[in-house]
Design a protein around this motif. Structure first.
Motif, short mmCIF file in Angstrom:
data_model
loop_
_atom_site.label_atom_id
_atom_site.label_comp_id
_atom_site.label_asym_id
_atom_site.label_seq_id
_atom_site.Cartn_x
_atom_site.Cartn_y
_atom_site.Cartn_z
N LEU A 1 0.83 -1.21 0.00
CA LEU A 1 0.00 0.00 0.00
C LEU A 1 0.86 1.26 0.00
O LEU A 1 0.55 2.25 -0.68
N SER A 2 1.96 1.22 0.74
CA SER A 2 2.86 2.37 0.79
C SER A 2 3.49 2.64 -0.58
O SER A 2 3.57 3.79 -1.03
N ILE A 3 3.95 1.58 -1.23
CA ILE A 3 4.56 1.71 -2.56
C ILE A 3 3.55 2.31 -3.54
O ILE A 3 3.88 3.21 -4.32
N ALA A 4 2.32 1.81 -3.51
CA ALA A 4 1.28 2.31 -4.42
C ALA A 4 0.91 3.75 -4.11
O ALA A 4 0.70 4.56 -5.01
N ARG A 5 0.80 4.08 -2.83
CA ARG A 5 0.44 5.44 -2.43
C ARG A 5 1.44 6.46 -2.96
O ARG A 5 1.05 7.55 -3.42
N LYS A 6 2.71 6.14 -2.92
CA LYS A 6 3.75 7.06 -3.36
C LYS A 6 3.68 7.35 -4.86
O LYS A 6 4.29 8.32 -5.33
N GLN A 7 2.95 6.53 -5.61
CA GLN A 7 2.82 6.75 -7.05
C GLN A 7 1.67 7.69 -7.39
O GLN A 7 1.49 8.07 -8.54
N LEU A 8 0.89 8.06 -6.37
CA LEU A 8 -0.23 8.97 -6.59
C LEU A 8 0.25 10.42 -6.63
O LEU A 8 1.27 10.77 -6.03
N PRO A 9 -0.52 11.29 -7.28
CA PRO A 9 -0.22 12.72 -7.17
C PRO A 9 -0.31 13.13 -5.70
O PRO A 9 -1.05 12.53 -4.93
N ALA B 1 -1.73 15.49 -4.11
CA ALA B 1 -3.08 15.83 -3.63
C ALA B 1 -3.86 14.58 -3.28
O ALA B 1 -4.59 14.54 -2.28
N ASP B 2 -3.71 13.54 -4.11
CA ASP B 2 -4.43 12.28 -3.85
C ASP B 2 -3.81 11.53 -2.67
O ASP B 2 -4.52 10.86 -1.92
N GLN B 3 -2.50 11.64 -2.51
CA GLN B 3 -1.86 11.02 -1.36
C GLN B 3 -2.43 11.59 -0.06
O GLN B 3 -2.66 10.87 0.90
N ASP B 4 -2.67 12.89 -0.06
CA ASP B 4 -3.20 13.55 1.13
C ASP B 4 -4.64 13.13 1.42
O ASP B 4 -5.06 13.12 2.59
N LYS B 5 -5.39 12.78 0.39
CA LYS B 5 -6.78 12.39 0.58
C LYS B 5 -6.91 10.97 1.16
O LYS B 5 -7.78 10.71 1.98
N LEU B 6 -6.04 10.08 0.72
CA LEU B 6 -6.16 8.67 1.09
C LEU B 6 -5.86 8.43 2.57
O LEU B 6 -4.87 8.91 3.11
N GLN B 7 -6.72 7.65 3.21
CA GLN B 7 -6.48 7.26 4.59
C GLN B 7 -6.39 5.74 4.68
O GLN B 7 -7.31 5.03 4.27
N VAL B 8 -5.26 5.26 5.17
CA VAL B 8 -5.05 3.84 5.40
C VAL B 8 -5.09 3.62 6.91
O VAL B 8 -4.29 4.20 7.65
N VAL B 9 -6.03 2.80 7.36
CA VAL B 9 -6.22 2.58 8.79
C VAL B 9 -5.86 1.14 9.15
O VAL B 9 -6.44 0.19 8.62
N PHE B 10 -4.89 1.00 10.05
CA PHE B 10 -4.44 -0.31 10.53
C PHE B 10 -4.95 -0.48 11.96
O PHE B 10 -4.55 0.27 12.86
N VAL B 11 -5.85 -1.44 12.15
CA VAL B 11 -6.41 -1.70 13.48
C VAL B 11 -5.77 -2.98 14.02
O VAL B 11 -5.86 -4.04 13.39
N LEU C 1 2.68 0.83 17.78
CA LEU C 1 2.15 1.11 16.45
C LEU C 1 2.86 2.30 15.82
O LEU C 1 3.13 2.31 14.61
N ALA C 2 3.16 3.30 16.63
CA ALA C 2 3.85 4.50 16.13
C ALA C 2 5.23 4.17 15.61
O ALA C 2 5.73 4.82 14.68
N LYS C 3 5.89 3.17 16.18
CA LYS C 3 7.21 2.75 15.71
C LYS C 3 7.11 1.86 14.48
O LYS C 3 7.91 1.96 13.55
N GLY D 1 5.04 0.40 6.70
CA GLY D 1 4.21 1.01 5.67
C GLY D 1 4.60 2.43 5.39
O GLY D 1 5.54 2.70 4.66
N ASP D 2 3.85 3.39 6.03
CA ASP D 2 4.06 4.80 5.71
C ASP D 2 3.70 5.64 6.94
O ASP D 2 2.77 5.28 7.68
N PRO D 3 4.42 6.75 7.19
CA PRO D 3 4.11 7.59 8.36
C PRO D 3 2.69 8.14 8.36
O PRO D 3 2.16 8.51 9.41
N SER D 4 2.07 8.21 7.19
CA SER D 4 0.70 8.75 7.10
C SER D 4 -0.35 7.74 7.53
O SER D 4 -1.50 8.12 7.79
N PHE D 5 0.02 6.47 7.62
CA PHE D 5 -0.96 5.44 7.97
C PHE D 5 -1.41 5.62 9.42
O PHE D 5 -0.62 5.94 10.30
N ILE D 6 -2.69 5.39 9.65
CA ILE D 6 -3.28 5.55 10.97
C ILE D 6 -3.28 4.21 11.70
O ILE D 6 -3.79 3.21 11.18
#
Length: 232
Positions: A112-120, A122-132, A144-146, A152-157
């Motif tokens: 998911l991180s690899i794919a997200r980085k290929q987005l523009p 603006a779209d990267q900022d819109k996408l929310q990836v939530v790991f529960v 989880l923070a570590k 994945g990616d620092p933007s992932f929740i």
């Protein structure tokens, strides 16, 4: 990637694949999701069963979308996170897993991180990836923070909380998880459905299902449409 030898985790994990059973017409199907992370005993059981349109490529578009789980958990900063409220109107991918997972969870986050980085951007900022987490006793907010930025990616929740609440939330979107079990030899087994559910920014409903075998390239192909709330 996590080294399973470092904390007594099982050295390998067998998963039964997500199976799409297409019947009667080419347009609709009943899909049974069997993907789990498990120990070396090979025990497994189905974790979800949903009605869906015929599967094309990586995506299974659901004919009966899921309502977003009603979950209030704790994020990586230690603050309360209302899933419905905080992701409202945002393209959201939800996954249930655990940081000590030897294979499926880190691979899913990495793809998911690899794919997200290929987005523009603006779209990267819109996408929310939530790991529960499915292993909240070990997966604290700090853990989880570590783990998430490296897997994945620092933007992932990342979200944690009490297990019964997490389990109930997973069931709301057809994903089965079992409480982590400590074996006599000290290993910990966590069984969980390995599907990712995509929620539309237009309806806030989970309308697309992805299995554990979805590649980074397949995510990259589908994410632009998911961000718009379109069928992949």
């Amino acid at each position: 990637m996590h080294d399973p030898k470092s904390d007594g985790e099982p050295r390998r994990s067998r998963r039964a694949p997500l199976i799409a059973a297409l019947a009667v017409t080419a347009a609709f199907a009943v899909v049974a999701g069997f993907a789990v992370t498990q120990n070396d005993s090979g025990d497994a059981s189905p974790v979800s069963q949903v009605s869906a349109e015929a599967k094309t490529k990586a995506a299974t578009v659901l004919t009966q979308p899921y309502t977003k789980p009603d979950l209030v958990l704790t994020d990586t900063t230690g603050k309360k996170f209302d899933l419905r409220e905080r992701t409202k109107g945002r393209p959201t991918l939800i996954y249930f897993g655990y940081t000590h997972c030897p294979d499926v969870c880190p691979l899913t986050m990495s793809n998911l991180s690899i794919a997200r980085k290929q987005l523009p951007e603006a779209d990267q900022d819109k996408l929310q990836v939530v790991f529960v987490t499915t292993d909240p006793e070990r997966d604290t907010a700090a853990e989880l923070a570590k783990w998430l930025p490296s897997a994945g990616d620092p933007s992932f929740i990342g979200l944690t909380g009490d297990f019964p609440t997490i389990q109930a939330g997973a069931r709301q979107i057809g994903i089965g998880i079992d409480a982590p079990k400590k074996e006599k030899n000290g290993t910990v087994t966590s069984m969980h459905g390995a599907q990712v559910v995509a929620f539309s920014p237009k309806t806030d409903q989970g309308y697309v299902l992805y299995g554990e075998d979805t590649t980074a390239d397949e995510w990259a192909a589908d994410l632009p449409k998911l961000i718009k709330g379109e069928k992949p």
